[in-house]
Motif scaffolding. Structure first.
Motif, mmCIF file in Angstrom:
data_model
loop_
_atom_site.group_PDB
_atom_site.id
_atom_site.type_symbol
_atom_site.label_atom_id
_atom_site.label_comp_id
_atom_site.label_asym_id
_atom_site.label_seq_id
_atom_site.Cartn_x
_atom_site.Cartn_y
_atom_site.Cartn_z
ATOM 1 N N PRO A 62 0.835 -1.210 0.000
ATOM 2 C CA PRO A 62 0.000 0.000 0.000
ATOM 3 C C PRO A 62 0.868 1.258 0.000
ATOM 4 O O PRO A 62 2.000 1.249 0.476
ATOM 5 N N VAL A 63 0.295 2.329 -0.551
ATOM 6 C CA VAL A 63 1.021 3.600 -0.682
ATOM 7 C C VAL A 63 0.431 4.617 0.303
ATOM 8 O O VAL A 63 -0.778 4.651 0.531
ATOM 9 N N LEU A 64 1.298 5.423 0.900
ATOM 10 C CA LEU A 64 0.846 6.464 1.848
ATOM 11 C C LEU A 64 1.323 7.840 1.390
ATOM 12 O O LEU A 64 2.347 7.966 0.720
ATOM 13 N N VAL A 65 0.558 8.864 1.808
ATOM 14 C CA VAL A 65 0.990 10.254 1.627
ATOM 15 C C VAL A 65 1.717 10.643 2.915
ATOM 16 O O VAL A 65 1.114 10.653 3.994
ATOM 17 N N VAL A 66 3.022 10.902 2.787
ATOM 18 C CA VAL A 66 3.840 11.200 3.982
ATOM 19 C C VAL A 66 4.566 12.533 3.800
ATOM 20 O O VAL A 66 4.850 12.953 2.674
ATOM 21 N N ALA A 67 4.828 13.184 4.922
ATOM 22 C CA ALA A 67 5.471 14.511 4.887
ATOM 23 C C ALA A 67 6.465 14.622 6.032
ATOM 24 O O ALA A 67 6.481 13.805 6.950
ATOM 25 N N ARG A 68 7.304 15.662 5.965
ATOM 26 C CA ARG A 68 8.230 15.907 7.063
ATOM 27 C C ARG A 68 7.404 16.201 8.314
ATOM 28 O O ARG A 68 6.279 16.740 8.220
ATOM 29 N N LYS A 69 7.974 15.857 9.477
ATOM 30 C CA LYS A 69 7.127 15.835 10.689
ATOM 31 C C LYS A 69 6.596 17.206 11.071
ATOM 32 O O LYS A 69 5.571 17.322 11.751
ATOM 33 N N ASP A 70 7.264 18.294 10.644
ATOM 34 C CA ASP A 70 6.794 19.637 11.024
ATOM 35 C C ASP A 70 6.075 20.327 9.857
ATOM 36 O O ASP A 70 5.982 21.550 9.818
#
Ligand code: MLT
Length: 332
Positions: A132-140
């Protein structure tokens, strides 16, 4: 009978015996395979999802084959460089490769001169894992949920950087689809794999990406990145707190990737059977299963395994991604 006739008759008899013997004695390739280490080409940099899956299945496959399997990372071109190189190796079972939804699904829609045909240039061995694919970003990143994230990208898109692993890769093709769907135009930053890309996401050098779950889980659990949603109809048992895209307000964005083992076309039948059996043994190996499941991987069931199932998957993925991406390319 003259001496020449006698020698001709003897030669004919010897050839006839030889022909019978060679038909019954297996060739060296079949009898002794594998009698030396096998190269498993990973077409991305070490540390990313494709590399992770290769390193999880390789030891168990090696045990089943009674031979060392050596991982060779050949990155570039969104995975097509390594796949092209591996496809040109001798079909003797000593070079195999991990391809995926990008190299063997999306790539034909994005490369005018792809040097291989995902559905014809290879002997499919079998699917290793669904990812599965996720939309991820830097934590801040300045957004607390997917809706806020999308709004931020829509208003200031170009100021944000989106990582991917090269044209046609999973992170690129699903990233393009996401951008088209939310009508954002971020700045792409290309890496030789989402292993290195993840390092920059953790350090805040790059803002976001769409990546496969097996690369996301360790960093999400360590709290060094944030995930806005998983692009599957159901949540992942490995990440029960991450909402689906549907729950988070983007119901149309549902994409899943997969990683699979291929070999150059025309393997000897016995060699191919041994490789298929070794992958099957790995997928039934409790250690392999535990590691893949812990990272959110989906282990293929009996009917999803083996060459025929993989061939069917490749053909359907190429057919699916070509129209889907042509619209997304126009959004660039
Ligand atoms: C991708 O397609 O994005 C790759 O799987 C990334 C990787 O494995 O490094």
């Amino acid at each position: 009978m003259s001496a020449l006739d006698r020698s001709r008759a003897l030669l004919a008899a010897a050839l006839a015996v030889g022909a019978v013997l060679s038909a019954s004695v297996p060739t060296m390739a079949e009898e002794g395979y594998p009698d030396r280490p096998i190269a498993l080409v990973v077409p991305f940099a070490a540390g990313g999802p494709t590399d992770t899956i290769a390193r999880i299945i390789a030891p168990s496959m090696a045990k089943a084959l009674g031979q060392t399997i050596r991982i060779e990372n050949i990155s570039g071109g969104g995975g097509t460089t390594g796949i092209t190189e591996a496809s040109r190796a001798k079909p003797d079972g000593y070079t195999i490769m991990v391809g995926h939804m990008g190299t063997h699904g999306a790539a034909p829609a994005l490369f005018r001169t792809l040097k291989y045909d995902p559905a014809r240039t290879f002997d499919p061995i079998g699917v290793a894992a669904g990812t599965p694919v996720l939309v991820v970003a830097r934590k801040d990143f300045p957004a607390s949920d997917l809706k806020g994230f999308i709004e931020t990208l829509q208003t200031k898109g170009a100021t944000y950087s989106q990582a991917h692993a090269g044209v046609g890769s999973v992170s690129h093709s699903t990233g393009m689809l996401f951008d088209a769907m939310v009508n954002a135009k971020p700045t792409f930053v290309v890496y030789r794999g989402t292993g290195p890309a993840m390092n920059d996401l953790v350090s805040g050098q790059v803002d976001f990406m769409t990546d496969q779950i097996v690369n996301v889980v360790p960093h999400l659990k360590a709290g060094t990145i944030r995930a806005y949603a998983i692009a599957t109809p159901e949540r992942s048992p490995a990440l029960p707190d991450v909402p689906t895209t549907r729950e988070a307000g983007l119901p149309g964005f549902e994409v899943s990737a997969w990683n699979a083992v291929f070999a150059p076309k025309n393997l000897p039948k016995d060699v191919r059977a041994k490789l298929v059996g070794a992958l099957d043994a790995a997928l039934d190996d409790p250690t392999v299963r535990e590691r893949l499941l812990k990272l959110g991987g989906k282990i293929p069931t009996g009917s999803e395994r083996g060459p025929a199932a993989l061939q069917k998957l490749v053909e359907s993925e190429v057919a699916r991604w070509t129209p889907a991406l042509s619209a997304a390319v126009d959004n660039q």
